[in-house]
Scaffold this motif. Structure first.
Motif, PDB file in Angstrom:
ATOM      1  N   TYR A  36      35.398 -22.770 -11.086  1.00  0.00           N
ATOM      2  CA  TYR A  36      36.538 -23.272 -11.832  1.00  0.00           C
ATOM      3  C   TYR A  36      37.720 -22.352 -11.533  1.00  0.00           C
ATOM      4  CZ  TYR A  36      33.660 -26.344 -14.772  1.00  0.00           C
ATOM      5  OH  TYR A  36      32.839 -27.346 -15.224  1.00  0.00           O
ATOM      6  N   ARG A  37      38.909 -22.815 -11.869  1.00  0.00           N
ATOM      7  CA  ARG A  37      40.075 -21.953 -11.739  1.00  0.00           C
ATOM      8  C   ARG A  37      41.034 -22.217 -12.897  1.00  0.00           C
ATOM      9  NH1 ARG A  37      42.948 -24.609  -6.343  1.00  0.00           N
ATOM     10  NH2 ARG A  37      43.730 -26.516  -7.337  1.00  0.00           N
ATOM     11  N   GLN A  38      41.819 -21.199 -13.178  1.00  0.00           N
ATOM     12  CA  GLN A  38      42.820 -21.317 -14.233  1.00  0.00           C
ATOM     13  C   GLN A  38      44.076 -20.577 -13.822  1.00  0.00           C
ATOM     14  OE1 GLN A  38      41.519 -20.075 -18.136  1.00  0.00           O
ATOM     15  NE2 GLN A  38      43.064 -21.349 -19.117  1.00  0.00           N
ATOM     16  N   ALA A  39      45.171 -21.316 -13.787  1.00  0.00           N
ATOM     17  CA  ALA A  39      46.472 -20.735 -13.473  1.00  0.00           C
ATOM     18  C   ALA A  39      47.194 -20.444 -14.789  1.00  0.00           C
ATOM     19  CB  ALA A  39      47.274 -21.702 -12.626  1.00  0.00           C
ATOM     20  N   THR A  94      46.944 -20.815  -6.278  1.00  0.00           N
ATOM     21  CA  THR A  94      46.983 -19.532  -6.969  1.00  0.00           C
ATOM     22  C   THR A  94      46.432 -19.669  -8.379  1.00  0.00           C
ATOM     23  OG1 THR A  94      48.871 -18.743  -5.689  1.00  0.00           O
ATOM     24  CG2 THR A  94      48.506 -17.729  -7.857  1.00  0.00           C
ATOM     25  N   ALA A  95      45.417 -18.872  -8.681  1.00  0.00           N
ATOM     26  CA  ALA A  95      44.755 -18.947  -9.986  1.00  0.00           C
ATOM     27  C   ALA A  95      43.682 -17.869 -10.068  1.00  0.00           C
ATOM     28  CB  ALA A  95      44.110 -20.322 -10.179  1.00  0.00           C
ATOM     29  N   HIS A  96      43.139 -17.730 -11.268  1.00  0.00           N
ATOM     30  CA  HIS A  96      41.948 -16.899 -11.450  1.00  0.00           C
ATOM     31  C   HIS A  96      40.742 -17.819 -11.283  1.00  0.00           C
ATOM     32  CE1 HIS A  96      40.868 -12.822 -12.523  1.00  0.00           C
ATOM     33  NE2 HIS A  96      39.846 -13.302 -13.206  1.00  0.00           N
ATOM     34  N   TYR A  97      39.856 -17.450 -10.386  1.00  0.00           N
ATOM     35  CA  TYR A  97      38.713 -18.295 -10.079  1.00  0.00           C
ATOM     36  C   TYR A  97      37.459 -17.743 -10.757  1.00  0.00           C
ATOM     37  CZ  TYR A  97      41.344 -20.942  -6.634  1.00  0.00           C
ATOM     38  OH  TYR A  97      42.244 -21.784  -6.015  1.00  0.00           O
ATOM     39  N   TYR A  98      36.756 -18.645 -11.433  1.00  0.00           N
ATOM     40  CA  TYR A  98      35.569 -18.270 -12.197  1.00  0.00           C
ATOM     41  C   TYR A  98      34.327 -18.987 -11.678  1.00  0.00           C
ATOM     42  CZ  TYR A  98      38.921 -16.671 -15.722  1.00  0.00           C
ATOM     43  OH  TYR A  98      39.943 -16.034 -16.379  1.00  0.00           O
TER      44      TYR A  98
END
Length: 116
Positions: free
Chosen positions: A37-40, A90-94
């Motif tokens: 998953y990712r969260q920007a 661009t994001a934080h990838y989990y």
């Protein structure tokens, strides 16, 4: 509980590539589904890719044809190969794991920044 540790994030130019890794503790055979998953900033967490224990995959519409998820059960690791990266990636990838008895685990994530 499965422990997950992501790695491989960093800064890359548009059009470049990165490969993320998610190392799982314990036996991968307990894990049914793994996903990225990712969260920007300012946005909701979104599904990037999923892979089942049988190797079936599914991707978010925005990454189809550019990202590839794979798993190596011998190394207890799931990978996310990201090609043709865009600034909007661009994001934080989990990393997420769901075991056969429906326990869910998340990693701490790794930052991906696509910028020139």
């Amino acid at each position: 509980q499965v422990q997950l540790v992501e790695s491989g994030g960093g800064l890359v130019q548009p059009g470049g590539s990165l490969r993320l890794s998610c190392a799982a503790s314990g036996s991968m055979f307990r894990i049914d589904v793994m996903a990225w998953y990712r969260q920007a900033p300012g946005k909701e967490r979104e599904l990037v890719a999923v892979i089942t224990s049988k190797g079936m995959t599914r991707y978010g519409d925005s990454v189809k044809g550019r990202f590839t998820i794979s798993r190596d059960n011998a190394k207890n690791t799931v990978y996310l190969q990201m090609n043709t990266l865009k600034p909007e990636d661009t994001a934080h990838y989990y990393c997420k794991a769901v075991t056969r008895d429906s326990n869910v685990s998340w990693g701490q994530g790794t930052q991906v920044t696509v910028s020139s």
